[in-house]
Each structure stands twice: as structure tokens, then as C-alpha cells.
Design a protein around this motif. Structure first.
Motif, PDB file in Angstrom:
ATOM      1  N   VAL A 155      55.680   6.109  39.819  1.00 19.39           N
ATOM      2  CA  VAL A 155      54.832   6.318  38.643  1.00 19.39           C
ATOM      3  C   VAL A 155      54.737   7.810  38.340  1.00 19.39           C
ATOM      4  CG1 VAL A 155      52.520   5.979  37.682  1.00 19.39           C
ATOM      5  CG2 VAL A 155      53.506   4.252  39.209  1.00 19.39           C
ATOM      6  N   PHE A 197      53.131  11.013  35.879  1.00 18.38           N
ATOM      7  CA  PHE A 197      51.941  11.351  35.101  1.00 18.38           C
ATOM      8  C   PHE A 197      52.219  12.534  34.179  1.00 18.38           C
ATOM      9  CE2 PHE A 197      50.478   9.068  38.727  1.00 18.38           C
ATOM     10  CZ  PHE A 197      49.421   8.309  38.252  1.00 18.38           C
ATOM     11  N   VAL A 214      49.398   8.151  32.321  1.00 25.01           N
ATOM     12  CA  VAL A 214      50.642   7.711  32.930  1.00 25.01           C
ATOM     13  C   VAL A 214      51.769   7.969  31.939  1.00 25.01           C
ATOM     14  CG1 VAL A 214      51.884   5.711  33.837  1.00 25.01           C
ATOM     15  CG2 VAL A 214      49.447   5.978  34.314  1.00 25.01           C
ATOM     16  N   GLY A 265      49.104  -3.037  34.059  1.00 18.32           N
ATOM     17  CA  GLY A 265      47.666  -2.953  33.827  1.00 18.32           C
ATOM     18  C   GLY A 265      46.850  -3.722  34.859  1.00 18.32           C
ATOM     19  N   THR A 286      38.085  -1.606  24.787  1.00 20.42           N
ATOM     20  CA  THR A 286      37.999  -0.710  25.950  1.00 20.42           C
ATOM     21  C   THR A 286      38.829   0.532  25.643  1.00 20.42           C
ATOM     22  OG1 THR A 286      39.902  -1.779  26.991  1.00 20.42           O
ATOM     23  CG2 THR A 286      37.731  -2.534  27.697  1.00 20.42           C
ATOM     24  N   LYS A 287      38.517   1.613  26.361  1.00 19.81           N
ATOM     25  CA  LYS A 287      39.257   2.854  26.166  1.00 19.81           C
ATOM     26  C   LYS A 287      39.658   3.407  27.527  1.00 19.81           C
ATOM     27  CE  LYS A 287      38.273   7.518  24.670  1.00 19.81           C
ATOM     28  NZ  LYS A 287      37.113   8.352  24.326  1.00 19.81           N
ATOM     29  N   LEU A 288      40.941   3.689  27.664  1.00 24.21           N
ATOM     30  CA  LEU A 288      41.420   4.308  28.891  1.00 24.21           C
ATOM     31  C   LEU A 288      41.132   5.801  28.787  1.00 24.21           C
ATOM     32  CD1 LEU A 288      42.980   4.031  31.558  1.00 24.21           C
ATOM     33  CD2 LEU A 288      45.091   4.253  30.270  1.00 24.21           C
ATOM     34  N   VAL A 289      40.163   6.276  29.557  1.00 25.49           N
ATOM     35  CA  VAL A 289      39.723   7.673  29.453  1.00 25.49           C
ATOM     36  C   VAL A 289      40.713   8.587  30.164  1.00 25.49           C
ATOM     37  CG1 VAL A 289      37.852   9.287  29.958  1.00 25.49           C
ATOM     38  CG2 VAL A 289      37.320   6.920  29.334  1.00 25.49           C
ATOM     39  N   SER A 290      41.105   8.206  31.374  1.00 28.76           N
ATOM     40  CA  SER A 290      42.047   9.054  32.106  1.00 28.76           C
ATOM     41  C   SER A 290      42.760   8.237  33.182  1.00 28.76           C
ATOM     42  CB  SER A 290      41.309  10.223  32.768  1.00 28.76           C
ATOM     43  OG  SER A 290      40.422   9.725  33.761  1.00 28.76           O
ATOM     44  N   ALA A 291      43.893   8.759  33.629  1.00 27.37           N
ATOM     45  CA  ALA A 291      44.628   8.153  34.736  1.00 27.37           C
ATOM     46  C   ALA A 291      45.204   9.280  35.572  1.00 27.37           C
ATOM     47  CB  ALA A 291      45.748   7.272  34.192  1.00 27.37           C
ATOM     48  N   GLU A 292      45.069   9.176  36.863  1.00 28.32           N
ATOM     49  CA  GLU A 292      45.628  10.219  37.725  1.00 28.32           C
ATOM     50  C   GLU A 292      46.164   9.604  39.010  1.00 28.32           C
ATOM     51  OE1 GLU A 292      41.521  11.739  39.775  1.00 28.32           O
ATOM     52  OE2 GLU A 292      42.107  12.632  37.860  1.00 28.32           O
ATOM     53  N   PRO A 293      47.043  10.352  39.689  1.00 27.04           N
ATOM     54  CA  PRO A 293      47.576   9.797  40.931  1.00 27.04           C
ATOM     55  C   PRO A 293      46.512   9.771  42.020  1.00 27.04           C
ATOM     56  CG  PRO A 293      48.419  12.025  40.544  1.00 27.04           C
ATOM     57  CD  PRO A 293      47.617  11.657  39.349  1.00 27.04           C
ATOM     58  N   PRO A 294      46.534   8.773  42.881  1.00 27.52           N
ATOM     59  CA  PRO A 294      45.577   8.734  43.984  1.00 27.52           C
ATOM     60  C   PRO A 294      45.974   9.754  45.052  1.00 27.52           C
ATOM     61  CG  PRO A 294      47.100   6.900  44.144  1.00 27.52           C
ATOM     62  CD  PRO A 294      47.463   7.650  42.907  1.00 27.52           C
TER      63      PRO A 294
END
Lengths: 270, 323
Positions: A17, A19, A24, A125, A236-244
Motif C-alpha cells: 500500500v 500513501f 492512500v 475498504g 461519511t467522509k474519509l478524513v485521513s489515512a496513514e500507514p500504521p
């Protein structure tokens, strides 16, 4: 029976994945059919054929939503054996589960299938919402996480994967069924026509050369959101995505004795 | 409009299912952010015990009993949840993301035209939650945009709520039930000698390097010795070595046991996604460069033939010494 089966394209789960800022980045993604949707296609084909005679028992229609490129994944579904396909135009990242469900509902109202068959979740998702949302919007019964489907006089008897084992649920048609992993085991789909002794090969079928050739001639009908008359406002709104935070590599041990000693004294798991 | 409603699950005996307790904790946290009250909902038939337990967990519990609610089906449960939410100024509806929660909550969300956030692992704001995507390879923040938002809660990410002073308990009315053409037939409880893959404390998985199905016998011996469950990589299930329901990975089952032993598995991304939440990971592979070693706490380079029989013997010795 007439079956509408949904096909979502997802980034290949075998790919790392990427970023871009706080989202993403799928610009370099290798797109594949969501595995659970592939299982749903397999289940639909098994329901709609006599595996012993090759006789067809109903129509299987593959539906996808997304940009034009998704016709590749639909073509694969057609090569597996679906009869025709529908592609609703839209940018996949802009549609949340509810919007997708509204679109599927609109197509169902046009096509009037007996069964809406779907994967239990999409591996990108992972919301596991769309089948249940569709069932409610259509006011149809639902059988989620199907491990086994048996067609009978009253509709379908579905063995559902639940936490404590299996729950058996009977649904009248039309209905929504979402499939789980075990639906692709050799005797998971019973349609009353394929002999009870028939065992399929484990897993979704591969497209044969003949299937691939035939798929080129099958119809992929393109419909726009405007044509369907669906307003897909997001809920719904995807605010942010980050790697764990990554997992650190540990140590290599020299032999079994050292491994057991570490597991006992260091990790304390033995 | 700021109360939080948590739907509780009950056991066949009518007690509260422990799986619901993390959702109650989620409910407490969300109610604090929203400045509202936590309300628990217990649905079923003969669930007095569950209601009494729930009462000690929140300021308000609503219990609705009806013979027709004995078995949880989404078609009858979802409309009741929706009605209770509307009657109680609820802004967030939640439940644990068990098969029950995952089945019923989206149906309720659709009836309310509510946005839903699945598999919540953290509370950010009154309607904003943290959740994983892409099999844990991305951590997201998702905001619900509707007046009521629905959330399913990942069980392992919130502590179990603890009992306190009993709150208010009220009885609600089931109203007319309509199964919409769906009916519960029966439950078949799995009576496997081995624990369920998703719940096992130890998982032993084999991959393509096991070569053929009969070679999994040696892994079975190790699995049973450790009281664990068997798993496999997709390469092994696709090759027909073992049934597909053993598949661990993004396209199979996601597991997080205390001890995960990967044998002859190279560690494809989709497999890692299904097991990297495990507490301790052991990798045994003949290729020292295999990606599985990058997530393993303990790596042993070697073939399964040369290591697993020895491992079985060592574990046997250890167990004998412990007993």
C-alpha cells in the motif's frame, strides 16, 4: 434464476500500500477483482448451471461501478461464465458504501433479479456494509456471510458463518446474499439440478480459453449515474489515512532448542 | 440529539455476551465526547439476566422482549433499533463488530439513511472514529456526516466495560414484527476438537513449501500439542493442499493469536495482512531472505522436514516438565 452479482475492483492485495500525504495512493495500483466478489461470481454460476449436463438454469449478470477501465474486471467475470455485464460510470474513491448501495438498488429495480449476490466485503475498504444496505433499501431479506447456499421450493436456505459456528437462515426470493470464504468449497452450492454427488474443484473457476473468446462478444452495458437517476451524496467522509507503525523484525535463532527457549523464557508463550 | 445507543448481544441462555462489553466502553467514550448519555439496548426473549447485567454498565438500559425476537435476525432487529434511537435522541448507534453487529447495524443504518463506520478502533470526536483499512495497512479517520451515525466496534481495541452502580431500567415494546421473508432455521454450533481459527491462542500455519496436503499432518501434531488452530497461506489453499477455510490472510481469515507459527510460508503481503497483529510471530522457512522474517519475532532458517519433528519433541519435553 436471474442473478445480479456485484464485482468491485480493488488494488491487488499482494501489492504494497502506498500513501500520498494523508491518503492512500492508488495511482500505481494493479487492479484485480475483489476476492470475495470472485467467490460470489463462482456461487452465482454454480446456482445457475447443471454441472453434470452443462445446462444453463438462469441468467447471471455482473455489475460494477467505476471508471471505464473496470470493464477489464467485468470481462474476467464474463470469461468465467457470466452472461452479460453492466458498468455504472463513477469514480470509485468518491463513492461511499451508501452511495454504492443506492446505485445497486437502482440497477436492481431496472433488472429485477431474483437474487442479488455479493462478496461479504471488499478487501480495500473492508466495510462489509453494502449487501446489508442494499437489502434494507430494497426491503428484501438478507443472508450475510454465506458458507453454503441450498435452493429449495421456498427460496434459499443459507448456512451463515457466525461467531459460534453456523446459523441456518431461510430467505424468500428476491433476496440479498453475501458470501464468505467457504462458499467456494466443493459442495457449498446446492441448486437441486446439479447431482448431489457432484463436487466442484475448490475455489473460483478459471476462465477457459473458450470462455475468454466468448467473453469478447458478450455485452457490457454502460450506464451513467445521471441515467440511473441516483444522487449519491456522501454520508461519511474519509478524513485521513496513514500507514500504521511497522512491526520490527526480530532475531534469527540458530536451532529449535534456542527457539523453544526464547518462546518459553522471553516471549512467555509456551 | 447526542445520546449514544449500544446494542447488546445475548447468549442463547439469555445472558449478556462478553463480546458486547468493549462496545459499551466505546459507547461511554463517545457519549463523553458528544456530551450525551449512554443507553444500552437488550433485545430478545428471556433476556432478563442480560438486562440486569447491562443495567450495571450504563445510566440507562432499555429491554425489549418478545417471543419473535428469540433469534436475532436483521430484518426484525434493525427496525426496532431505529425506533429506539429516534425515541431517545441518539446521535450514535454502536455494537461490537461480531457476526451479529456486522449483519444488523448496516441494515439499521440504511433505514435511518445514516453514515456508518465499520470496525472502529478509536474515538476521535462525537462522530469521528479511527478504523483500519486494507487489512491493517492503512489507519484511517472517518467522519459520519449524518444526524445519526452508526458504528461497529472492533472487540479487541476497547477494554471490557466494568459493572458499577445500577442505572435506570425500562421496558420497551417490540411492536409488530416483520421478518420480510426471512426466518431463522437453526444454529449449528461447531464442535471441533480444535479452537476456532479466529479465536485460538496459538495458530500454526503452513504454506506452499509444505508441498502436499499429507505433509500438513506434522503441523497438525504440533497444533494439537499447543492447543491451537491450523491455518494455511493462500498458496497452500489454492493448491488444494488444505481446505480454503483454513486460509489466513486478507482474502481469508484475519487472526491475532498470542503465538503465530508460520511454516514454509514466504510471507506474501496479503498473508502478512492476516496475521501481523499476532503477539509473537515465529517464522520457519528454508529461504533466509523470505519476507516473512521481516515481521517475525523469532526466525529459524530451515526446512519443515528438518525442524518441525524436532520442535514437536522439544515442546513435548517442555509440556512434560510443566505438568
Amino acid at each position: 434464476m436471474k442473478i445480479l452479482v456485484t464485482v468491485k475492483r480493488v488494488p491487488d492485495p499482494e501489492q504494497k500500500v502506498k500513501f500520498k500525504g494523508t491518503s492512500v495512493d492508488v495511482s500505481a495500483a494493479n487492479w484485480v477483482i475483489n476476492a470475495f466478489d470472485e467467490y460470489a461470481i463462482e456461487a452465482a454460476l454454480r446456482l445457475n448451471e447443471n454441472a453434470a449436463t452443462g445446462e444453463k438454469l438462469g441468467e447471471t449478470i455482473a455489475l460494477s461501478i467505476g471508471p471505464k477501465d473496470v470493464s477489464q474486471q467485468l470481462r474476467s467475470a464474463l470469461a468465467m461464465g457470466a452472461d452479460r455485464a453492466i458498468l455504472v460510470g463513477g469514480a470509485d474513491e468518491e463513492l461511499d458504501s451508501f452511495a454504492v448501495a443506492r446505485i445497486v438498488k437502482a440497477v436492481v429495480e431496472r433488472e429485477k433479479p431474483d437474487l442479488l449476490l455479493m462478496g461479504k466485503l471488499a478487501t480495500d475498504g473492508e466495510a462489509s456494509q453494502v449487501p446489508q444496505l442494499c437489502a434494507a433499501l430494497l426491503d428484501w431479506p438478507q443472508a450475510t456471510f454465506a458458507a453454503q447456499i441450498t435452493a429449495n421450493a421456498e427460496g434459499l436456505e443459507v448456512k451463515r458463518e457466525v461467531d459460534t459456528g453456523i446459523e441456518v437462515k431461510q430467505v424468500k426470493l428476491p433476496a440479498v446474499v453475501s458470501v464468505d470464504l467457504r462458499i467456494i468449497s466443493p459442495t457449498a452450492v446446492v441448486n437441486g439440478k446439479t447431482p448431489a454427488t457432484h463436487a466442484y474443484q475448490e475455489g473460483p473457476r478459471y476462465a477457459s480459453l473458450k470462455g475468454i473468446m466468448a467473453a469478447k462478444k458478450k455485452e457490457i452495458k454502460e450506464i451513467s449515474l445521471a441515467d440511473l437517476g441516483v444522487k449519491a451524496a456522501p454520508v461519511t467522509k474519509l478524513v485521513s489515512a496513514e500507514p500504521p507503525a511497522g512491526r520490527k523484525a526480530g532475531v534469527k535463532v540458530k536451532d529449535v532448542a534456542e527457539l523453544v527457549s526464547k518462546l518459553k523464557n522471553e516471549a512467555k508463550v509456551l | 440529539m447526542s445520546n449514544v445507543l449500544i446494542v447488546c448481544e445475548t447468549t442463547p441462555e439469555g445472558a449478556l455476551r462478553k463480546a458486547s462489553l468493549p462496545a459499551v466502553t466505546f459507547g461511554k467514550q463517545t457519549a463523553e465526547k458528544a456530551g450525551g448519555k449512554l443507553i444500552l439496548l437488550v433485545l430478545g426473549s428471556g433476556v432478563g439476566a442480560a438486562a440486569a447485567e447491562a443495567q450495571k454498565l450504563a445510566p440507562k438500559t432499555i429491554v425489549i422482549e418478545h417471543d419473535g425476537l428469540k433469534n436475532a435476525i436483521a430484518e426484525t432487529y434493525a427496525p426496532i433499533i431505529v425506533r429506539v434511537a429516534k425515541e431517545n435522541d441518539v446521535s450514535v448507534i454502536g455494537a461490537t463488530a461480531t457476526a451479529f453487529g456486522k449483519d444488523i447495524l448496516p441494515r439499521a443504518a440504511a433505514l435511518l439513511e445514516a453514515g456508518m463506520v465499520s470496525d472502529v478502533i478509536g474515538v476521535v470526536g462525537p462522530k469521528t472514529f479511527r478504523r483500519p483499512m486494507l487489512a491493517g495497512n492503512a489507519l484511517c479517520v472517518v467522519e459520519g456526516l449524518t444526524p445519526v451515525v452508526v458504528a461497529s466496534v472492533r472487540q479487541t481495541e476497547f477494554p471490557a466495560a466494568e459493572a458499577g452502580a445500577p442505572g435506570e431500567l425500562s421496558k420497551g415494546d417490540a411492536g409488530a414484527l416483520d421478518g420480510k421473508g426471512a426466518s431463522f432455521v437453526r444454529a449449528e454450533t461447531t464442535k471441533s476438537a480444535r479452537p476456532d481459527l479466529a479465536e485460538a491462542r496459538v495458530v500454526v500455519s503452513g504454506g506452499r513449501g509444505m508441498k502436499e496436503g499429507k505433509n500438513f499432518g506434522v503441523l497438525e501434531t504440533l497444533t494439537d500439542l499447543l492447543g491451537g488452530a491450523m491455518g494455511a497461506s493462500r498458496a497452500a489453499t489454492d493448491a488444494g493442499m488444505v481446505p480454503s477455510d483454513l486460509q489466513v490472510g486478507q482474502t481469508g481469515k484475519v487472526v491475532a493469536p498470542e503465538l503465530y507459527i508460520a511454516v514454509a510460508i514466504s510471507g506474501a503481503i496479503q498473508h502478512l495482512a492476516g496475521m501481523k497483529g499476532s503477539k509473537t510471530i515465529v517464522a520457519i522457512n528454508k529461504d533466509g531472505e523470505a519476507p516473512i522474517f521481516q515481521v517475525a519475532d523469532y526466525g529459524l532458517v530451515g526446512t519443515w522436514e528438518s525442524t518441525i519433528p524436532a520442535l514437536i519433541e522439544e515442546v513435548k519435553k517442555l509440556k512434560a516438565a510443566q505438568s
